[in-house]
Each structure stands twice: as C-alpha cells, then as structure tokens.
Write a protein that holds these residues in place. Structure first.
Motif: not given
Length: 318
Positions: A63-64, A66-68, A302
């Motif tokens: 999930a992390k 994909q967030e990136e 980020r």
C-alpha cells in the motif's frame, strides 16, 4: 510514457538502538531507488518486480509503494514466505552497520514463483530494467543464472539495462562466481553505477582509471563512478571521450547515509531518462542524495524531497 522495471528486494527496516528506542519502516537498495525515481520523474512509469508474503506487513508495504506512485502489478505474493528484515545501527558520524534476516524471504525465491514465467514475458514491454548486485546476490545460484539469461533476452530485444554494482561479499559463496555474474551483466549494461570501493573489492582495481578501462573492455556503455564526498566521475565508454568529475555538493549535517547511493541513482536516472546533460544528471544525483542523508532511514518524507526535485526542472538554467 517511458517504462522502467526495477528488480530487487524490499525488507522491513528497524532503525535505532539495540534494545532501545527504534523506528519501524521498510527499505532495500532497489526499492529506495524506485521510490525516489517515481517522486522525481512523473513522466516515467516505475514498476517494482519482487515477491512479498500474504501477511499484514506485506500488505502494508504494498500500500505504501502504491501511494508513492509505484506500479505494483509485478509484485508476486508468496503464501509460504514473508519479507526479510534488517536493522540499522548508526555511529556518531551517521555511518551505518547492518544486521540481516533474509535467508527465507519471499524475494529470494522470486524466480521460483509459479507466476514468474508470465511476468518475465511481460517485461519485454518495458524500456529499461534497473537492478543491483544485491538483486543477483540474494538469489539461489541457479536462479541467478536464470535471471541473467532473462536479462540477456531482454537486452537482445532492445530493453536498456541500468546496473548498480552494490557488491556485498557476504552474499556471495565465492569471488569467482560473483565475477562471472558481474562480467555477464556488464556485457549488456547501458549505464553502470559503481563505486571505487565495490570495484576494488570485486576486481582488485587500484585506481579509477583502471576501473573505467576494465568496464569499457567488459562492454559497459556509460559509467558513473561514485566517489563519496569527492563527487562522481562520468564517462561515455563508447566514444573514447575523457571522464568528467562532477564534484559533490557539501552537506554539513550528515545524519544517516543509508540510502545515499540509491537516491543518487534515482536523481541521476531521472535526468538521464529526459536526455539531460551529463552534468545535470550527476548534479541531480548529488542534490537528492545530499538531502536524503540529512534524515534518518532509507525513505525520507515526500515533503522533504519535493523542494529538491522541483529544482530539477530548471537545473539547466542554474
């Protein structure tokens, strides 16, 4: 959109004091590069190629990513295994030492996954494959050869190869096997990102000139020789041009050098993929790495990297 497939392993990271205060995160040399490249280059589709378990930690890592903005279609799930684990300990100067638990990680058995053959065919769709010496080293011996055969096939079909040597002696059974694998991969490498230290350990090189000459003889087209605080040497080995030293940008507050080389590679490639000049590409690598080493952990927030990456678009005008 330019497509880059990054092959490797991501592990659970424990960063802190032994039996003291610590922080849980994740990281791995190629995954670090994949994330920083995805942040730095919106025009590039970055896909990560690895295996994870079906556990909650694997779900959270996925999930992390994909967030990136990482494309995770080629992350295979292994119901029998979980991610590896590593612990970072830092000294007063920000230099790190590692402890690893990875011998039964899902990524180690990526090529034995029943869906890998289909994945290998789909890799023919990409423009570039990026991997490191660690991507090779963690695999069982027969799988290293299979991966090299696959890379050769992709190379013949016109897929460009970028390779970070990242030589770790503890992961290899013997030096001759490591040299065989590196010799094969260098023969099809468009961009090699290496260090004096790694090349010296692997080949016994005594100077940068010896390293550059040998890489050219092995078939490498372009090389970035990272030299820490001194900077980086760049040379196009296909046209007998001279090497160029691009000095690093001094950083006063070094906190953690864990992902220095990985983030440098991402900054460099984000320029390379846009056909920027050599100086701009290496400078982007220096800028990004210089920011990353001022924070703890392999992947920094980020919002911290965003101002640096914003400079990239106008770097040629500076």
């Amino acid at each position: 959109m330019f497509k880059v497939a990054v092959i490797g392993e991501c592990m659970i990271e424990i960063n802190g004091e032994m039996f003291g205060q610590s922080h849980q995160a994740f990281g791995g040399d190629t995954l670090n590069t994949a994330i920083y490249l995805a942040r730095a280059c919106d025009e590039v589709e970055v896909s990560y190629v690895t295996a994870l378990g079906n556990d909650a930690l694997s779900d959270g890592m996925l999930a992390k990513w994909q967030e990136e903005g990482i494309n995770t279609q080629w992350v295979l799930r292994d119901s029998k295994r979980q991610p590896g684990l590593y612990m970072i300990q830092l000294d007063a100067q920000g230099e790190r030492s590692f402890l690893y638990w990875r011998s039964q990680s899902a990524a180690r058995y990526l090529l034995e996954h029943p869906e890998f053959d289909q994945l290998a065919q789909e890799l023919e769709q990409v423009d570039m494959v990026y991997l490191s010496g660690i991507s090779l080293a963690i695999l069982p011996e027969q799988d290293r050869i299979r991966l090299l055969d696959l890379l050769e096939k992709l190379h013949i079909k016109g897929v460009e190869l970028a390779f970070d040597s990242n030589f770790r002696p503890a992961l290899w059974q013997d030096l001759s096997l490591a040299r065989y694998c590196y010799r094969r991969i260098y023969g099809m490498t468009s961009v090699a990102m290496v260090t004096d230290e790694d090349e010296g350990m692997l080949w016994g090189d005594s100077c940068s000139e010896e390293t550059l000459s040998r890489l050219g003889e092995m078939g490498v087209k372009k090389v970035v020789l990272k030299q820490g605080g001194k900077g980086a040497l760049y040379q196009n080995l296909t046209n007998n041009s001279a090497s160029t030293l691009i000095p690093t940008i001094p950083v006063d507050n070094i906190v953690d050098t864990t992902s220095a080389g990985d983030s440098f590679n991402a900054g460099f490639l984000s320029g390379y993929l846009k056909n920027k000049s050599t100086i701009d590409c290496v400078t982007q690598g220096h800028l990004l790495a210089g920011k990353v080493i001022q924070y703890k952990g392999a992947i920094i927030p980020r919002e911290v990297t965003s101002p640096v990456i914003a400079i990239f678009n106008n770097l040629h005008a500076l």
